[in-house]
Design a protein around this motif. Structure first.
Motif, PDB file in Angstrom:
ATOM      1  N   UNK A   1       5.290   4.438   4.678  1.00  0.00           N
ATOM      2  CA  UNK A   1       6.654   4.884   4.423  1.00  0.00           C
ATOM      3  C   UNK A   1       7.122   5.853   5.510  1.00  0.00           C
TER       4      UNK A   1
ATOM      5  N   UNK B   1       5.072  14.185   1.401  1.00  0.00           N
ATOM      6  CA  UNK B   1       4.910  14.383  -0.043  1.00  0.00           C
ATOM      7  C   UNK B   1       4.635  13.070  -0.784  1.00  0.00           C
ATOM      8  N   UNK B   2       4.926  11.946  -0.151  1.00  0.00           N
ATOM      9  CA  UNK B   2       4.586  10.657  -0.759  1.00  0.00           C
ATOM     10  C   UNK B   2       3.261  10.135  -0.207  1.00  0.00           C
TER      11      UNK B   2
ATOM     12  N   UNK C   1       7.314   6.749  -4.108  1.00  0.00           N
ATOM     13  CA  UNK C   1       6.487   5.831  -3.336  1.00  0.00           C
ATOM     14  C   UNK C   1       6.269   4.474  -3.968  1.00  0.00           C
TER      15      UNK C   1
ATOM     16  N   UNK D   1      -0.381  12.331  -0.960  1.00  0.00           N
ATOM     17  CA  UNK D   1      -1.016  12.098  -2.263  1.00  0.00           C
ATOM     18  C   UNK D   1      -1.567  10.681  -2.422  1.00  0.00           C
ATOM     19  N   UNK D   2      -0.873   9.689  -1.844  1.00  0.00           N
ATOM     20  CA  UNK D   2      -1.375   8.313  -1.975  1.00  0.00           C
ATOM     21  C   UNK D   2      -2.722   8.190  -1.267  1.00  0.00           C
TER      22      UNK D   2
ATOM     23  N   UNK E   1     -10.614   7.792  -5.238  1.00  0.00           N
ATOM     24  CA  UNK E   1     -10.930   6.620  -6.038  1.00  0.00           C
ATOM     25  C   UNK E   1     -11.918   5.676  -5.355  1.00  0.00           C
TER      26      UNK E   1
ATOM     27  N   UNK F   1      -0.320   0.989  -4.564  1.00  0.00           N
ATOM     28  CA  UNK F   1      -1.317   2.033  -4.814  1.00  0.00           C
ATOM     29  C   UNK F   1      -0.797   3.192  -5.678  1.00  0.00           C
ATOM     30  N   UNK F   2       0.407   3.743  -5.391  1.00  0.00           N
ATOM     31  CA  UNK F   2       0.834   4.890  -6.206  1.00  0.00           C
ATOM     32  C   UNK F   2       0.856   4.583  -7.694  1.00  0.00           C
TER      33      UNK F   2
ATOM     34  N   UNK G   1       5.211  11.791  -5.683  1.00  0.00           N
ATOM     35  CA  UNK G   1       4.690  10.715  -4.835  1.00  0.00           C
ATOM     36  C   UNK G   1       4.852   9.354  -5.510  1.00  0.00           C
TER      37      UNK G   1
ATOM     38  N   UNK H   1      -3.158   3.404  -8.905  1.00  0.00           N
ATOM     39  CA  UNK H   1      -4.129   4.494  -9.008  1.00  0.00           C
ATOM     40  C   UNK H   1      -3.469   5.778  -9.500  1.00  0.00           C
TER      41      UNK H   1
ATOM     42  N   UNK I   1       0.826  -1.211   0.000  1.00  0.00           N
ATOM     43  CA  UNK I   1       0.000   0.000   0.000  1.00  0.00           C
ATOM     44  C   UNK I   1       0.861   1.263   0.000  1.00  0.00           C
ATOM     45  N   UNK I   2       2.089   1.163   0.437  1.00  0.00           N
ATOM     46  CA  UNK I   2       3.073   2.255   0.422  1.00  0.00           C
ATOM     47  C   UNK I   2       2.689   3.406   1.359  1.00  0.00           C
ATOM     48  N   UNK I   3       1.714   3.177   2.243  1.00  0.00           N
ATOM     49  CA  UNK I   3       1.296   4.246   3.140  1.00  0.00           C
ATOM     50  C   UNK I   3       2.161   4.313   4.388  1.00  0.00           C
TER      51      UNK I   3
ATOM     52  N   UNK J   1      -5.332   9.992  -3.303  1.00  0.00           N
ATOM     53  CA  UNK J   1      -5.690   9.204  -4.481  1.00  0.00           C
ATOM     54  C   UNK J   1      -6.667   8.103  -4.104  1.00  0.00           C
ATOM     55  N   UNK J   2      -6.375   7.445  -2.993  1.00  0.00           N
ATOM     56  CA  UNK J   2      -7.244   6.352  -2.528  1.00  0.00           C
ATOM     57  C   UNK J   2      -8.647   6.845  -2.267  1.00  0.00           C
TER      58      UNK J   2
END
Lengths: 220, 545
Positions: A62, A93-94, B498, A97-98, A105, B459-460, B494, B463, A58-60, A101-102
């Motif tokens: 980080x 900054x990463x 990411x 936005x993720x 969406x 996800x990055x 990102x 999406x 999921x990269x959340x 976006x989620x």
């Protein structure tokens, strides 16, 4: 008496790390995310579930280590002396936005959603204070995909799925090979049921562990 | 090559689709009718490179090149092949600026400015005949390695050559070999990555089709150096001719004792198998490729993870290199690392192979020394922009690369310079664009590609690239919003920082470089609802808000 008998005792719980300025004693082999959550430090995450293999998908989660590179907290083991910052401009900054976006969406019909209240995405939105105006800059999907019946017990809502894979890993954790798989690719990725339907014991662990309420017990 | 005249008919995918097999059949019939079938050699070869001018027929030993040959030209060609003096005038390449006929390929600027080393045999030998490879010093490097060198000597030689991985990332090849050799384990694998998938790139395909044994030889040498007994050539399924020729070459090499047990009478065993990909671009990523061979979903593995060199295929140490990287190995062994390192730049040694395409006069497969200026490639070899149009940009590195403007035409082409400008060497695609190209539309095209080819795992990329594509699509349809440029830049950062694998990490590059070098075009689309290149239509249609 073998040497390792004693060594083992001393080897555990002997790592000292700093997360967001707090010195924390941690267990060797634990991941940053595990240690942080255990110590009430919140790091956003969606695809991590205790006991399942961390996927780093999921990269959340980080975080920044020693002011250097970004790593996924769920897959990075703590090391003695590690200095971790969970929220720096670089991380933000990463991760922001993720998350945005989620949310852009995700079909936000929270009112009728079975996931509401326990929803990890609601939690992320609140913790990161995601602003509506920022989400509205993004293009949201037009229309909705139909709900899919995975088998006779379970319905699946592709419009809300975050593709964390927890249901898939839970199923294979319980049933060995498992019945749930990711199908398709890219933006069309979704979860599907494969195999002998009668073998699914409808334990519903997949639905219970879903962080957003995508798997719904069938009303049929 | 053997004596007597030879007629070489290019049978690369480009020339084949232009009808070169019909040309071959017609030549063969004509030779038979004249009773010359035994006297004149008639060969099918791999790609000669000058794809723009195909189907290509070459007459050796005279070095005459005929362009755009049709089956009905057969009689005339054979007539000229008998003496090598009279040319078939209407088939000879003419200099587009002077109109002078240039019958010999060495005089054609497209070839004259190249340094064809790795492509040396391409278009000159029959790739389906191992004898042709052997006659051109084939498998001599393997002989030298097996009979005179220890594995560590081979690795040392590759390290000294300075060769960097030609799949795109440019990692030092020798270091990779060393890591695979040092990784403990009695079972190791060598994998050749032939999953070329960048739009506009065909250099790996051409090499597999034209000189498969060079790749095989490089792989066997790698196997010896790292202690592997088994190799895989991973070829995308969309390359049926490459698959066929690699398979033929492998079976011929096996029959001749270059593959199998006790190679060249030594105790070294090695064999190779072709593995066909299933059409996913992301499988060019090393960990996804490995998973694909294992029969798993082609999803890249997230960091931190063990390196493929230590824990790759089936959990065993695995060396994975690109097609062109392996093809360079026999050259390094034969001519020595010192000679190899004497070419190119300080940090990028040897040559680079590009598929030169787009709005350029001479499209084709080219090989140039590292460090050559972009201008020399596009104007010297490529012959400039056709139809009197102006150069606008050149795209390198495919969906992971960027678009470079005219101001950078004098930039040296090497791994580090390209990266510094926001693009990358990539696998070797090079697409030239003229003034009638809309840069927003180009960015849109590449993001349409990446969002479609994203594996969907993180996800990055899943999406985020989709979102970027939608924004770009909106801009090209007159639905762009004032904040979109900043939003694209924000999303780019990102996604680049990411994403889980290189596909996502590099996906924003076409957007970042087009904004960096052609920002005014974005602004014209958004604020003035105008496409400066005239590509995007309906910018001010009623649906515009």
């Amino acid at each position: 008496m073998p040497e390792s008998f004693f060594a083992g005792d001393y080897m555990t719980n002997d790592v000292s790390i700093i997360i967001d300025g707090h010195r924390i004693a941690a267990e060797k082999g634990a991941t940053i995310l595990e240690v942080a959550l255990r110590n009430n430090i919140y790091i956003p995450h969606l695809c991590y579930y205790p006991g399942l293999k961390p996927k780093g998908a999921c990269r959340l989660c980080m975080v920044e280590i020693d002011g250097k590179e970004l790593v996924t907290a769920c897959r990075t083991e703590v090391e003695d002396g590690m200095v971790i910052n969970t929220w720096t401009p670089k991380v933000e900054r990463v991760v922001r936005p993720i998350a945005e976006l989620l949310i852009a969406n995700h079909h936000a019909t929270c009112k009728d959603c079975p996931g509401t209240g326990k929803c990890e995405l609601q939690k992320i939105r609140a913790k990161l204070k995601i602003q509506r105006s920022r989400v509205e800059r993004l293009r949201s999907p037009q229309g909705a995909l139909p709900i899919i019946a995975l088998n006779r017990y379970l319905d699946y809502d592709p419009n809300k799925c975050v593709c964390c894979g927890i249901c898939i890993d839970t199923c294979s954790d319980i049933n060995g090979t498992g019945f749930l798989y990711f199908v398709d690719r890219g933006y069309s990725t979704k979860v599907a049921f494969f195999g002998d339907e009668s073998k699914c014991e409808s334990c519903m662990k997949c639905a219970m562990r879903c962080p957003v309420g995508v798997l719904i017990p069938s009303k049929r | 090559m053997s004596n007597g005249p030879a007629i070489l008919v290019c049978q690369g995918t480009g020339c084949l689709s232009g009808g070169s097999e019909e040309v071959f059949v017609s030549l063969e019939r004509e030779l038979r009718n004249l009773g010359l079938r035994e006297k004149v050699q008639l060969k099918r070869t791999g790609c000669h490179g000058f794809c723009e001018q195909g189907p290509i027929v070459v007459l050796e030993p005279y070095g005459v090149l005929y362009c755009k040959v049709k089956p009905e030209d057969a009689a005339e060609i054979i007539n000229s092949a008998k003496t090598g003096e009279k040319f078939v005038e209407h088939l000879v390449y003419c200099d587009p600026s002077t109109g002078n006929p240039l019958p010999h390929y060495r005089d054609i600027p497209f070839y004259g400015k190249q340094e064809r080393v790795v492509l040396g045999r391409c278009g000159k030998i029959d790739p389906e005949n191992i004898e042709d490879y052997l006659r051109t010093d084939g498998y001599l490097a393997l002989r030298k390695v097996l009979l005179e060198m220890r594995p560590e000597d081979v690795i040392e030689e590759v390290k000294r050559s300075g060769l960097r991985g030609l799949g795109g990332a440019g990692f030092p090849t020798g270091k990779k070999w060393e890591a695979s050799a040092k990784a403990p384990g009695d079972q190791k694998y060598v994998i050749c990555n032939g999953d070329e998938g960048d739009p506009g790139a065909f250099q790996d395909r051409s090499l597999m089709e034209a000189d498969p044994h060079a790749i095989i030889e490089g792989m066997i040498i790698a196997g010896y150096a790292i202690g592997a007994k088994k190799g895989y050539v991973y070829v995308r399924a969309e390359y049926p001719l490459a698959v066929k020729r690699m398979r033929i070459a492998i079976s011929q090499a096996r029959k001749m004792g270059f593959l199998g047990r006790g190679i060249l009478g030594t105790a070294f065993d090695f064999d190779i198998e072709v593995f066909r990909g299933a059409g996913a671009f992301v499988c060019g990523e090393s960990t996804a490729l490995v998973r694909s061979i294992e029969g798993d979903k082609g999803w890249p593995k997230p960091l931190p993870r063990p390196r493929t060199a230590e824990k790759g295929l089936w959990g065993k140490p695995t060396l994975l290199n690109n097609v062109k990287t392996f093809a360079n190995i026999p050259i390094i062994i034969r001519y020595g690392s010192a000679w190899f390192a004497s070419r190119g730049t300080e940090k990028s040694k040897g040559t680079a192979i590009f598929s030169l395409t787009g709005k350029v006069r001479n499209c084709g497969l080219i090989e140039v020394p590292m460090g050559i200026r972009l201008r020399e490639i596009i104007y010297g070899i490529g012959g400039g922009i056709p139809n009197g149009k102006k150069f606008k940009a050149v795209q390198t590195g495919g969906p992971s690369g960027g678009c470079l403007p005219a101001e950078l035409l004098d930039m040296p082409v090497d791994f580090d310079s390209l990266k510094a400008c926001g693009s990358m060497m990539g696998s070797g695609g090079m697409v030239v664009m003229d003034e009638q190209t809309c840069m927003v539309d180009v960015a849109r095209y590449f993001l349409e590609f990446t969002q479609r080819e994203s594996c969907g795992q993180c996800i990055p990329c899943r999406i985020g690239t989709r979102q970027m594509f939608q924004i770009l699509d909106d801009i090209t349809r007159g639905r762009g919003r004032r904040e979109d440029i900043d939003l694209l830049l924000e999303l780019s950062e990102a996604i680049a920082n990411g994403s889980l694998c290189a596909l996502g990490q590099t996906a924003p590059n076409p957007v970042l470089t087009t904004i960096r070098y052609f920002r005014d075009e974005y602004e014209a689309h958004i604020s003035e609802k105008r496409c400066p290149a005239g590509v995007c239509q309906n910018l001010s249609s009623p649906e515009t808000t």
